[in-house]
Each structure stands twice: as C-alpha cells, then as structure tokens.
Design an enzyme around this catalytic site. Sequence first.
Site, short mmCIF file in Angstrom:
data_model
loop_
_atom_site.label_atom_id
_atom_site.label_comp_id
_atom_site.label_asym_id
_atom_site.label_seq_id
_atom_site.Cartn_x
_atom_site.Cartn_y
_atom_site.Cartn_z
N SER A 59 -11.60 9.58 -22.65
CA SER A 59 -11.87 9.54 -21.22
C SER A 59 -12.57 8.24 -20.91
CB SER A 59 -12.76 10.72 -20.81
OG SER A 59 -13.22 10.57 -19.47
N TYR A 66 -19.89 16.77 -21.87
CA TYR A 66 -18.58 16.14 -21.83
C TYR A 66 -18.68 14.68 -22.27
CZ TYR A 66 -13.98 14.77 -20.02
OH TYR A 66 -12.70 14.29 -19.91
#
Length: 324
Positions: A168, A180
């Site tokens: 990401s 995350y």
Amino acid sequence: MFDLLPLCVVLIVMFLTGSLIIRSRKLGDLSGRYVFITGCDTGFGNMLAKRLDSLGMNVFAGCLTPKGQQDLEKATSKRLVTVALDVTNEDSIRKAYAEVKQKLPHDKGLWGLVNNAGVAGNASPLEWQTIENYRKCNDVNLYGMINVTTVFLPLVRKAKGRVVSITSIMGRVALVPSPYVVSKYGAEGFCDCLRYQLYNSGVTVHIIEPGFFKTAIINIEDSERDMRKSFQALENEQKEFYGEHYISELMDSANKTIDELVSPNTYKVVDAFTHALTAVYPRARYVVGFDANIQFRLIWTLPEWIGDRLVTSRFPKPAGCQNR
C-alpha cells in the site's frame, strides 16, 4: 550551459521513450503459465483472477469462503481452479500448496505467486488500539504473506517465476490507522529482503503500492463501530483528553478524505498486477493512483517538518489539545 540544456532535454525524452517501449514488451503465449493468487473472494484478487483467466493463463485462486469459490467458478472458465485458503492458518496454507502442486503438470512450477489477501484492521486512533488489533491485522497482511511465500517459493523457483505482492502507499506514508500501517511497512520490508535474496536465483519480486481505491476494504460503518467500541474501553482520563465529540469529528475528516481521494478506477491496480506478471521487463515497484503518485509522493519527498504539517492538518484535535 544553455547549449547543454536542449541536449539534456533530448536525452531525457529519449530515455523515457526507450523505457516505455521496453516496459511495453509482453510475454508470448500465456497458456503454459500457472499463477496462484490469494484473497480471491472479492476485490483486487477476484478481479485479477478473472483478468488472467481471460488472457489464457492457468489460475489457482485462493478463496477464504465456499461462496467465494462458487461465485468465482461461475464467472470464469474451467481452466481456473479455486482453492480453499485461510492465510492466517498454516495448515490451510500447506493443504493449498499440496493441492496446487498435485494439480500442476509434472514439469511445471508457478510462474506467478500473488500475495493479495488483506484486511483494513481496526480504524481507531493509535492510543485506543490493543495488541490484539495489531495481531489480527498483521496475521493477514504480513505474517500471512510471509507464510504463503515461504511455503510456495519452491514452486516459483522451479519455474524461475515471479512473486508479486500488494502492499500500500501506506507502507510509505503513515496516514491511516496504525495496525494497517505497521503491517504494510512490514510487508514492504519483507518484499525488499526477498527481492535481494532471490536476485541470483532467477525469481523476481515485485510490489504493488496502491493509493485509495473503492473496494470492500474501505467500510465507514465498520470503522465507526470499531472506534466507538475502542473509546468505551479507554480509561476516564483518556476519554476526557479526547472528548466525546472526537469520534464524530474524526469520521467527518475520514469521509472528506474518502470523497477527495478514493478512486473508482480499480482496473488500474489490476493493470499493475497484470503487467508485473506478463511484461518481459516488469517493474520492481508499481505506485498506482493519482493520490499515490502526486499527493503522497510529495509527502514522503518533502522534509518531515513540512510533510508532518500536511498530514496532521487533516486530523481533528483532541479536546485536550484545543488550546495549544
């Protein structure tokens, strides 16, 4: 100096044009190549499985649920094989490996291993997070990726194939919730280590770094529910510091960010995956999305004291910081 400027411009244009031509070269017949993809129930994994199937590749699609398997089988050719897979369970990974190995032709390995499975994790602010929240997120996004790669690597090595993993842009810019971000920074580090250590083996390693795209992983209702539950578990002193209205203000900020940044063009991420698997000369990294290539690239390039101000300007202030 001025005489050199036109020459420099010409050289740069020639270099960029040459790079585009080289990168655009594709592999020939794909019918003899086999790819295993994790996280194919929905999202990018599901879309990639369908794309590669339509190109004639042989796809093993790892799915968490029986419904995910059934739906994907209905939407693809008989060439595609679904495999039950829970990346958080080592027994499940080894069973999937045994099934893939058994169904591969005797002389074939895996041309592509695609680590796609991922979860968003708890959306609460860092101080509200528990160690269990980090474990749950990392079990899928990081440890699941590591375990799948380690188990399946012999099949990839046999084909001198490619390991393609989605991380990401949050593996570069710590904007969204910390579990995350931690998982994605870890995934970036793992993929870099893997690329260096496999450099002389014939196996190449590639990273897909998307910005914000509209998939099921972005769920505002779930995020707000997580935050309210986490807030109630705080000590009274912490609750007083943040204030009762902090969650609403944080959700307003999140909704504004989503409206501004989230792209519906999910095909761009699938294009990056596809290029990494089918190009003669794929890239080591694919930064995907306008936000990732412009806004976030600016943040990680600028000095921290400027980047920090740009990032934190989006966050509301806790009640305890209002007068600072």
